[in-house]
Design an enzyme around this catalytic site. Structure first.
Site, PDB file in Angstrom:
ATOM      1  N   GLY A 147      -6.720  -9.723  24.195  1.00  0.00           N
ATOM      2  CA  GLY A 147      -7.001 -11.242  24.695  1.00  0.00           C
ATOM      3  C   GLY A 147      -7.057 -12.137  23.412  1.00  0.00           C
ATOM      4  O   GLY A 147      -6.353 -11.965  22.681  1.00  0.00           O
TER       5      GLY A 147
ATOM      6  N   ASN B 169      -9.719 -10.790  30.148  1.00  0.00           N
ATOM      7  CA  ASN B 169     -10.299 -11.863  30.779  1.00  0.00           C
ATOM      8  C   ASN B 169      -9.633 -13.210  30.396  1.00  0.00           C
ATOM      9  O   ASN B 169      -9.821 -14.261  31.222  1.00  0.00           O
ATOM     10  CB  ASN B 169     -11.899 -12.055  30.119  1.00  0.00           C
ATOM     11  CG  ASN B 169     -12.582 -11.134  31.016  1.00  0.00           C
ATOM     12  OD1 ASN B 169     -12.315 -10.434  31.954  1.00  0.00           O
ATOM     13  ND2 ASN B 169     -14.197 -11.099  30.684  1.00  0.00           N
ATOM     14  N   THR B 170      -9.006 -13.307  29.253  1.00  0.00           N
ATOM     15  CA  THR B 170      -8.450 -14.454  28.620  1.00  0.00           C
ATOM     16  C   THR B 170      -7.430 -15.200  29.581  1.00  0.00           C
ATOM     17  O   THR B 170      -7.412 -16.322  29.745  1.00  0.00           O
ATOM     18  CB  THR B 170      -7.798 -14.350  27.473  1.00  0.00           C
ATOM     19  OG1 THR B 170      -8.577 -13.963  26.446  1.00  0.00           O
ATOM     20  CG2 THR B 170      -6.855 -15.470  26.924  1.00  0.00           C
TER      21      THR B 170
ATOM     22  N   GLU C 262     -17.455 -30.086  32.983  1.00  0.00           N
ATOM     23  CA  GLU C 262     -18.238 -28.703  33.436  1.00  0.00           C
ATOM     24  C   GLU C 262     -19.443 -28.991  33.173  1.00  0.00           C
ATOM     25  O   GLU C 262     -20.049 -29.863  32.483  1.00  0.00           O
ATOM     26  CB  GLU C 262     -17.520 -27.622  32.878  1.00  0.00           C
ATOM     27  CG  GLU C 262     -16.005 -27.462  33.174  1.00  0.00           C
ATOM     28  CD  GLU C 262     -15.358 -26.294  32.495  1.00  0.00           C
ATOM     29  OE1 GLU C 262     -15.970 -25.092  32.762  1.00  0.00           O
ATOM     30  OE2 GLU C 262     -14.408 -26.288  31.995  1.00  0.00           O
TER      31      GLU C 262
ATOM     32  N   ASP D 185     -16.231  -1.545  27.125  1.00  0.00           N
ATOM     33  CA  ASP D 185     -15.671  -0.325  26.331  1.00  0.00           C
ATOM     34  C   ASP D 185     -16.226  -0.532  24.804  1.00  0.00           C
ATOM     35  O   ASP D 185     -16.642   0.310  24.129  1.00  0.00           O
ATOM     36  CB  ASP D 185     -14.333  -0.008  26.589  1.00  0.00           C
ATOM     37  CG  ASP D 185     -14.084   0.394  27.808  1.00  0.00           C
ATOM     38  OD1 ASP D 185     -14.828   0.721  28.554  1.00  0.00           O
ATOM     39  OD2 ASP D 185     -12.759   0.194  28.033  1.00  0.00           O
TER      40      ASP D 185
ATOM     41  N   HIS E  60     -21.745 -16.754  37.121  1.00  0.00           N
ATOM     42  CA  HIS E  60     -21.196 -17.978  37.505  1.00  0.00           C
ATOM     43  C   HIS E  60     -21.516 -18.525  39.054  1.00  0.00           C
ATOM     44  O   HIS E  60     -21.477 -17.761  39.898  1.00  0.00           O
ATOM     45  CB  HIS E  60     -19.406 -17.924  37.425  1.00  0.00           C
ATOM     46  CG  HIS E  60     -18.654 -19.359  37.341  1.00  0.00           C
ATOM     47  ND1 HIS E  60     -18.875 -20.186  38.363  1.00  0.00           N
ATOM     48  CD2 HIS E  60     -18.012 -19.636  36.289  1.00  0.00           C
ATOM     49  CE1 HIS E  60     -17.851 -21.189  38.012  1.00  0.00           C
ATOM     50  NE2 HIS E  60     -17.565 -20.983  36.926  1.00  0.00           N
TER      51      HIS E  60
ATOM     52  N   ARG F 285     -25.059 -23.903  34.091  1.00  0.00           N
ATOM     53  CA  ARG F 285     -24.550 -22.541  34.750  1.00  0.00           C
ATOM     54  C   ARG F 285     -25.884 -21.742  35.433  1.00  0.00           C
ATOM     55  O   ARG F 285     -25.919 -21.480  36.413  1.00  0.00           O
ATOM     56  CB  ARG F 285     -23.498 -21.866  34.093  1.00  0.00           C
ATOM     57  CG  ARG F 285     -22.527 -21.304  35.100  1.00  0.00           C
ATOM     58  CD  ARG F 285     -21.527 -20.791  33.834  1.00  0.00           C
ATOM     59  NE  ARG F 285     -20.309 -21.592  33.768  1.00  0.00           N
ATOM     60  CZ  ARG F 285     -19.248 -21.279  33.381  1.00  0.00           C
ATOM     61  NH1 ARG F 285     -19.185 -20.230  32.586  1.00  0.00           N
ATOM     62  NH2 ARG F 285     -18.261 -22.290  33.413  1.00  0.00           N
TER      63      ARG F 285
ATOM     64  N   HIS G 195     -20.167 -13.141  35.304  1.00  0.00           N
ATOM     65  CA  HIS G 195     -19.198 -13.985  34.850  1.00  0.00           C
ATOM     66  C   HIS G 195     -18.724 -13.723  33.557  1.00  0.00           C
ATOM     67  O   HIS G 195     -17.737 -13.447  32.907  1.00  0.00           O
ATOM     68  CB  HIS G 195     -19.223 -15.416  35.218  1.00  0.00           C
ATOM     69  CG  HIS G 195     -18.198 -16.147  34.449  1.00  0.00           C
ATOM     70  ND1 HIS G 195     -16.761 -16.188  35.021  1.00  0.00           N
ATOM     71  CD2 HIS G 195     -18.099 -17.171  33.710  1.00  0.00           C
ATOM     72  CE1 HIS G 195     -15.969 -16.940  34.422  1.00  0.00           C
ATOM     73  NE2 HIS G 195     -16.860 -18.009  33.342  1.00  0.00           N
TER      74      HIS G 195
ATOM     75  N   GLU H 107     -15.726 -12.051  23.300  1.00  0.00           N
ATOM     76  CA  GLU H 107     -16.917 -11.724  24.323  1.00  0.00           C
ATOM     77  C   GLU H 107     -17.422 -10.476  24.232  1.00  0.00           C
ATOM     78  O   GLU H 107     -18.700 -10.430  24.180  1.00  0.00           O
ATOM     79  CB  GLU H 107     -16.236 -11.828  25.860  1.00  0.00           C
ATOM     80  CG  GLU H 107     -17.474 -11.804  26.624  1.00  0.00           C
ATOM     81  CD  GLU H 107     -17.078 -12.024  28.083  1.00  0.00           C
ATOM     82  OE1 GLU H 107     -15.772 -12.555  28.398  1.00  0.00           O
ATOM     83  OE2 GLU H 107     -17.730 -11.692  29.049  1.00  0.00           O
TER      84      GLU H 107
ATOM     85  N   ARG I 153     -24.498 -19.340  28.061  1.00  0.00           N
ATOM     86  CA  ARG I 153     -23.131 -20.277  27.284  1.00  0.00           C
ATOM     87  C   ARG I 153     -22.841 -21.479  27.966  1.00  0.00           C
ATOM     88  O   ARG I 153     -22.984 -21.339  29.048  1.00  0.00           O
ATOM     89  CB  ARG I 153     -22.091 -19.079  27.327  1.00  0.00           C
ATOM     90  CG  ARG I 153     -20.685 -19.969  26.834  1.00  0.00           C
ATOM     91  CD  ARG I 153     -19.732 -18.953  27.121  1.00  0.00           C
ATOM     92  NE  ARG I 153     -19.535 -18.350  28.273  1.00  0.00           N
ATOM     93  CZ  ARG I 153     -18.312 -18.803  28.973  1.00  0.00           C
ATOM     94  NH1 ARG I 153     -17.588 -19.898  28.493  1.00  0.00           N
ATOM     95  NH2 ARG I 153     -18.254 -18.566  30.405  1.00  0.00           N
TER      96      ARG I 153
END
Ligand code: FAD
Ligand code: SIN
Length: 511
Positions: free
Chosen positions: A12, A43-44, A116, A211, A232, A280, A341, A365, A376
């Site tokens: 990522g 995820n990126t 946001e 992992d 999220h 969030r 999320h 992450e 975050r």
């Protein structure tokens, strides 16, 4: 045994940007990236909103971005880290642009800045609603141009090789041949991303099974803040557990959309003066409360008042996805529900990305830097990965790794032919684990449920340990082993926390 100088686990934004820099700095050294799926799966790739960066100091300022991050983190951020990450943003953005990433501009020809939740200013640099895909494309393209980088896709890292608290590489399964290979390295970077699939409802792709954190935990690295799971508020509600939920970016609310209950009530104004653009944690917790009160399955995002042409220019992917399931955003409200999320905690690293295990670093992450605290701030994750991959590179450029004596430390994984285990049983436990995490370690927790979950997790852990000893190892089995370990960390650290902060809410148990 495959010797390499720099072993990077994960492809990522964190892993790839580090690889580009270290490969340029040391052209004679070998950089190896192993990644468990296709090289672009991460995820990126799914990041929508963008990267929070102060690009225009006329209206915005570093100080405002710092304050927004600190408020969002609810008193648990490391202030020095926050300052460092935010003030480095513009340099990292410039680099991405030099590597060929394209970001949207406005009519004046300057960067178009989105907004946001939790941001006091428009500062989110983006590429439509596909920012991650554009970044992943540009950096993979750079990686492919470096002769000293090898990318090995469909290699699943199983465990780190450690002795006396020092890392010497990792064992990885070649998913095509089923061979277990030994990667012996001077330096190892965990850049393995998030944990979403521990929960049945998540915005993360299926690679997100924690992992790297599980491997680091087995290697006795320090792991912290696992109780701070970010939900999220607006994943598309489609009523299907176990698969990834499509995200409706928070930037849509930044663009003017409203949250409503089924009856049309704009409930966010009842909870926070920032309304739909509260941070969030607050929006997800408010939706959770509304759903518990009403018994409804979802709330709604109302875009009907927005300019359609501008909407489709900014959010073409979201528009098409809604259209594909019969939602006409000019007339229909979009059904949304909170979904797992992001993980704010992870492998503890210092300001150079060093973990508590020698020669083992973590970035992105899977790491816990102290930037996010208890929650975050939106679009601070890509920024964190970019800044920390640079910090790790700069540290290594000035402090080349000297390898400890290797004699006898690194040996190959013992291969013994064993029978294959019934994959249906693995899927069954995985589904039960996802349900357990949703029900007992979700947005609102209590000790009684957490303790029950802990007991169940310990039971599964023992069971899976037996299976991994006696049967052939494969990705599904190891992912489940890792997910159970992560579940345990989340549950245990939730039990230990006795103060509600940010994304963590624990109520007194009902006896
Ligand atoms: P990832 O990008 O997840 O990469 C992890 C890599 O590790 C993958 O290549 C994976 O295959 C590999 N891997 C994992 N385990 C193993 C293993 N055992 N062996 C080998 N390889 C392994 N953040 C923002 O800042 N702005 C946004 O707009 C934004 N939008 C988002 C939207 C969505 C839908 C999602 C899911 C996340 C979003 N985020 C956003 C969060 C952000 O995208 C991620 O936190 C960030 O991209 C993580 O990058 P990473 O490099 O750490 O991990
Ligand atoms: C979004 O676009 O809503 C996601 C942004 C983030 O996770 O930072």
């Amino acid at each position: 045994m495959i010797p390499t100088n720099y072993l990077i686990i994960g492809s990522g934004v964190a892993g790839l940007t580090f690889a580009i820099k270290i490969a340029d700095q040391f052209p004679d050294k070998k950089v190896t990236i192993i990644t468990k799926s296709n090289a672009d799966e991460s995820n990126t790739k799914y990041a929508q909103g963008g990267i929070a960066i102060v690009t225009d100091e006329t209206g915005d300022s570093y100080q405002k971005h710092i304050e927004d991050t600190l408020i969002c983190g609810d008193g648990l951020c490391d202030e020095d880290v926050v300052k460092m990450v935010i003030t480095e943003g513009p340099k990292r953005l410039k680099e991405l642009i030099e590597w060929g990433a394209k970001f949207d501009k406005n009519v004046k020809g300057t960067l178009d800045l989105g907004k946001e939740g939790g941001h006091s200013e428009n500062r989110v640099v983006h590429h439509k609603d596909q920012t991650g895909q554009e970044i992943q494309r540009a950096i993979l393209d750079q990686v492919s141009q470096k002769e000293n980088i090898s990318v090995l896709d469909h290699y699943f890292a199983l465990d780190l090789i450690t002795k006396n608290n020092c890392c010497y590489g990792a064992y990885a399964l070649n998913e095509e041949t089923n061979e277990i290979l030994t990667f012996q390295s001077d330096f190892t970077l965990l850049a393995t991303g998030g944990i979403g699939h521990l929960y049945g409802h998540t915005t993360n792709p299926i690679i997100a099974t924690g992992d790297g954190i599980a491997m680091a935990y087995r290697a006795h690295a320090a792991i912290k803040d696992m109780e701070f799971i970010q939900f999220h508020p607006t994943a598309l509600y489609e009523n299907k557990a176990g698969s990834s939920s499509f995200l409706i970016s928070e930037a849509v609310r930044g663009f003017g959309a409203y949250l409503r209950t089924k009856n049309g009530h704009r409930f966010m104004l009842d909870y926070d003066s920032r309304g739909d653009l509260a941070s969030r944690d607050i929006v997800s917790q408010s939706i959770d409360l509304e759903l518990k009160k009403s018994g409804d399955e979802c709330v709604y995002l109302d875009c009907t008042h927005l300019d359609l042409e501008a909407f489709t220019t900014h959010f073409p992917m979201i528009y098409k996805r809604c259209q594909s399931i019969g939602i006409d955003i000019t007339k229909d409200w979009i059904p949304v529900v909170p979904a797992q999320h992001y993980l704010c905690g992870g492998i503890v690293v210092d300001k150079n990305g060093k973990t508590s295990v020698k020669n083992l670093f973590a970035c992105g992450e899977c790491s816990r830097t102290g930037l996010h605290g208890a929650n975050r701030l939106a679009s601070n994750s890509l920024l964190e990965a970019l800044v920390y991959s640079d910090k790790i590179y700069a540290y290594l450029a000035h402090n080349p790794i000297t390898m400890n004596e290797l004699n006898g430390v690194v040996s190959d994984w013992k291969i013994v032919t064993k029978p294959a285990f019934d994959s249906r049983y693995i899927s069954e436990i995985k589904a039960k684990l996802q349900l357990l995490m949703r029900q007992n370690a979700g947005i609102v927790r209590n000790d009684a449920d957490l303790l029950k979950a802990k007991e169940q997790l310990i039971h599964w852990e023992n069971e899976i340990d037996e299976i991994t000893k006696n049967y052939q190892i494969n990705t599904d089995l190891y992912e489940l082993k890792n997910m159970i370990a992560i579940g345990y960390l989340i549950v245990q650290q939730s039990i230990e926390r006795n103060e509600n902060r940010g994304g963590f809410v624990k109520l007194a148990s009902i006896k």
